[in-house]
Design an enzyme around this catalytic site. Sequence first.
Site, PDB file in Angstrom:
ATOM      1  N   HIS A 244      15.298 -53.468 -18.455  1.00  0.00           N
ATOM      2  CA  HIS A 244      16.137 -53.681 -17.301  1.00  0.00           C
ATOM      3  C   HIS A 244      16.437 -55.119 -16.930  1.00  0.00           C
ATOM      4  CE1 HIS A 244      15.602 -54.630 -12.934  1.00  0.00           C
ATOM      5  NE2 HIS A 244      16.885 -54.110 -13.034  1.00  0.00           N
ATOM      6  N   SER A 245      17.492 -55.306 -16.374  1.00  0.00           N
ATOM      7  CA  SER A 245      17.982 -56.951 -15.925  1.00  0.00           C
ATOM      8  C   SER A 245      17.587 -57.958 -17.069  1.00  0.00           C
ATOM      9  CB  SER A 245      17.305 -57.383 -14.629  1.00  0.00           C
ATOM     10  OG  SER A 245      17.917 -58.120 -13.972  1.00  0.00           O
ATOM     11  N   ALA A 246      16.611 -58.804 -16.697  1.00  0.00           N
ATOM     12  CA  ALA A 246      16.557 -59.965 -17.810  1.00  0.00           C
ATOM     13  C   ALA A 246      15.727 -59.270 -18.965  1.00  0.00           C
ATOM     14  CB  ALA A 246      15.204 -60.830 -17.175  1.00  0.00           C
ATOM     15  N   ILE A 249      18.634 -58.048 -21.011  1.00  0.00           N
ATOM     16  CA  ILE A 249      19.322 -59.302 -21.735  1.00  0.00           C
ATOM     17  C   ILE A 249      18.473 -59.600 -22.646  1.00  0.00           C
ATOM     18  CG2 ILE A 249      19.982 -61.608 -21.592  1.00  0.00           C
ATOM     19  CD1 ILE A 249      20.509 -60.979 -18.637  1.00  0.00           C
ATOM     20  N   GLN A 272      19.408 -51.680 -19.374  1.00  0.00           N
ATOM     21  CA  GLN A 272      19.791 -51.334 -18.012  1.00  0.00           C
ATOM     22  C   GLN A 272      20.178 -52.491 -17.364  1.00  0.00           C
ATOM     23  OE1 GLN A 272      16.281 -48.317 -17.330  1.00  0.00           O
ATOM     24  NE2 GLN A 272      18.081 -47.607 -15.992  1.00  0.00           N
TER      25      GLN A 272
END
Length: 529
Positions: A244-246, A249, A272
């Site tokens: 999720h998020s970082a 990425i 996500q």
Amino acid sequence: MLRRATFLRLALGALVLVLEVIPATAKPTPVAKRADPTVQLDEATVTGVAGILTNSWLGIPFAQPPVGSLRFQLPQPLPSYITSFSATTYGPACPQQDISIPLPSVLPAEAVAAINNVTTLIYDVVTASSEDCLTINVVAPADATPESKLPVIAWIFGGSFEGGSSSIYPGSVIVDKSTELGVPAVYVSMNYRVSAFGFLASQEVKDAGAGNLGLHDQRLALKWIQKYISSFGGDPRKVTIWGHSAGAISVALHMLTNGGDTEGLFRAAFMQSGSPIPVGDITHGQPYYDFLVDQTGCTGSNNTLECLRDVEYEALINAINETPNILSYQAIADLGRLVLQGSVADVPFITGDCYDEGTLFSLSTLNITTDSDLYTWPKTYWVPNGTQSEIEAGMALYPSDPADGSPFNTSDLYALTPEFKRIAAVQGDIVFQAPRRLFLESQSGKQPTWAYLSRRYKWVPVLGSDYLVRFAANLDPSGDTGIEWPRYTTESPKLLTFLDGLAPLEITQDTYRAAAMKGITDLTLEYPI
């Protein structure tokens, strides 16, 4: 943006990070406590914790402690496990960076209080931290054995690459759901170094080959999974990486590294709120590195990086906390161009975003209140090499009327400053929406891809748990889930869209803000952040 059993809600309407993840349930019927499980790793017997339906092993070291001479170095694997130990509690988080938000005096007192409360909650959710933090956790069905060969879900936490911990989300939720659906799986989560400890950036770091250490930590954890997960009942050939998020990425970066060579570490990916973001060379972080060198007394050293390794922890973390704390991550390659060049792992993947991703991150820009300030902002932080006309053209794609900004479709509500919703729209597209769309469009037809859009909350880790575990088991998220999730193609860019109300799911087209996203993508491809 992190919590274990509950999510955080911003008291600003659509500025919602999270809500309740784990629904309230009736207290289970008391059962006789099972013996704590054990697993053999090399010569060591490792004792875990017996749950009702799961076994957990928490806080297992997977690398040598990155302290002393190993600070700001690539993670070093453990030679082997020799001494037996208990793995019954989570290990400490890696050192966290303070979160602070500059709040203009024009904000109402109740808004200031709400924002400060959320900031405190976000920061306080993480347990005690330590530089000696590289540990991994495994949760497996109680009846799993080394012969089970179950699919593995490896979770990478988020936190802007500046905070977070593998302990913030209980993997038993996923394992229980997988068992309930008849596709049992093993869950793994790992710590990795964040902030400057994991993502120090400068020419000196580049020359030393010590960039993106947090990603190297994750990679080493994935190699640990390959070596040891079968002992817990997992199949090393069936690993899905999920973040999720970082963390999302990070998942994208693992798909892009080594020319797309997975090294056999995973066979699928689930992202996500995170895609390959438009970042530039690691030397873009030079000003922050120079600041740390100056603040820690390392100026004038023949080897400033070596000097930083010897700085007392408190002095170093205090200096780090004075550096920017919102998305200051820098990578070593232009990720957007790697995507366009086809440097992507050939594995099925799912990626998606929330509709208003930029709102939380834009709380740091509340001091920008005029059009003049707005045009200075991208020149300073996003595209310093862009021309004024290019920047003006890019900003013109985002109307100044707050009713057109993010949170979208909320009229003039939540306009904390005259520019807040406009900036939130821009940041949401630059960091989240546009990179996701570019990624999907580039890979469409080359590998199985699915995409979603949440118009509910900012992030729900068990959002679509059914889809996640079915995807990990079958490489296809659809099944007995109430609606068929079609693949994403450029000819028909369909999104599984999560909604509030009586009809919580529908299929929509990924065509919103097409001109704006294309323009912002072109700008960041030309001038990587």
